[in-house]
Design an enzyme around this catalytic site. Structure first.
Site, PDB file in Angstrom:
ATOM      1  NE  ARG A  32       4.234   2.585   0.151  1.00 37.56           N
ATOM      2  CZ  ARG A  32       4.078   2.314  -0.789  1.00 37.56           C
ATOM      3  NH1 ARG A  32       3.992   2.988  -1.707  1.00 37.56           N
ATOM      4  NH2 ARG A  32       3.793   0.726  -0.210  1.00 37.56           N
ATOM      5  CB  THR A  43       2.240   8.544  -2.608  1.00 38.61           C
ATOM      6  OG1 THR A  43       2.964   7.904  -2.200  1.00 38.61           O
ATOM      7  CG2 THR A  43       2.784  10.078  -2.203  1.00 38.61           C
ATOM      8  CG  LEU A  53       3.282  11.772  -6.759  1.00 41.76           C
ATOM      9  CD1 LEU A  53       1.989  13.027  -6.145  1.00 41.76           C
ATOM     10  CD2 LEU A  53       4.265  11.629  -6.405  1.00 41.76           C
ATOM     11  CG  ASP A  54       4.632   4.867  -4.940  1.00 41.37           C
ATOM     12  OD1 ASP A  54       4.795   4.129  -5.907  1.00 41.37           O
ATOM     13  OD2 ASP A  54       5.129   4.231  -3.689  1.00 41.37           O
ATOM     14  CB  CYS A  55      -2.048   3.535  -5.993  1.00 45.77           C
ATOM     15  SG  CYS A  55      -3.417   3.422  -5.662  1.00 45.77           S
TER      16      CYS A  55
END
Length: 216
Positions: free
Chosen positions: A163, A66, A62-64
């Site tokens: 996003r 998120t 997961l993105d940082c």
């Protein structure tokens, strides 16, 4: 975009499920999934997990910025089985997001190919010539003033997919440090949370759904 400063939250691990094959965790926003390339970015979820679970193995990220549900393997066989499920789009992921503006209609699909925007890394962008297929379904939960709460169901797993797709609709995710601007970026965190993940258990074949309540 302001200079990036990595200040991961000092929070206890939030373990949602553990058995002999898999580990499911609720990742907090602001914590990298894996170590970053730059100095000072060694602290991350998988390194924290290695302290109590030395055998933990990465399956996806997961993105940082998120938060939400992540699954890890605890054996090589489980890691490989889960990896194949993600690669073959056999998992089902549902995210909750808050968007700028009033998204209409009540549901729809974004089908726009994505690739890295090399001069502006880590930004991604739509590119119909060399982009990889990317599909996101959305469903409006409610409108709150001039913002929209939605559930997002990605059918593919491209970097920054949700996003960029929301940005392309004209409704960036609130608090997004890369794609939101002005007042839309002025939030304490990015308003994107991986609410649930459905998968097949790599040993039993049973279909399981893991969820973590949305914190915003």
């Amino acid at each position: 975009m302001p200079p990036y400063s990595y200040n991961p939250p000092d929070l206890p691990l939030d373990i949602l499920h553990r058995d002999d094959a898999i580990l499911v965790v609720n990742k907090p926003a602001g914590l990298l999934s894996v170590p970053g390339k730059d100095p000072g970015k060694e602290d991350c979820l998988i390194e924290r997990l290695r302290i109590p679970f030395p055998e933990v193995l990465l399956v996806h990220r997961l993105d940082c910025d998120t938060s939400g549900v992540m699954v890890f393997g605890l054996t090589r066989a489980a890691q490989g089985h889960l990896g194949q499920q993600f690669e073959n789009r056999q998992t089902k992921k549902v995210y909750v997001a808050r968007l700028a503006g009033r998204l209409e209609p009540a549901e729809g699909r974004v089908d726009l190919p994505l690739c890295v925007d090399w001069p502006n890394r880590p930004r991604q962008h739509v590119n119909h010539d060399i982009g990889k297929p990317a599909i996101t379904d959305w469903r409006v939960v409610r409108h709150d003033g001039n913002t929209t709460r939605v559930r997002l169901m990605p059918q593919t797993g491209r970097s920054h997919q949700l996003r960029v797709h929301m940005l392309e609709l004209g409704h960036p995710i609130l608090g997004d440090p890369i794609y939101a601007t002005g007042a839309d970026a002025d939030y304490p965190r990015m308003m994107l949370h991986a609410e649930s993940l459905r998968l097949r258990h790599p040993e039993t074949g049973t279909t399981l759904t893991f969820s973590a309540p949305c914190p915003f």
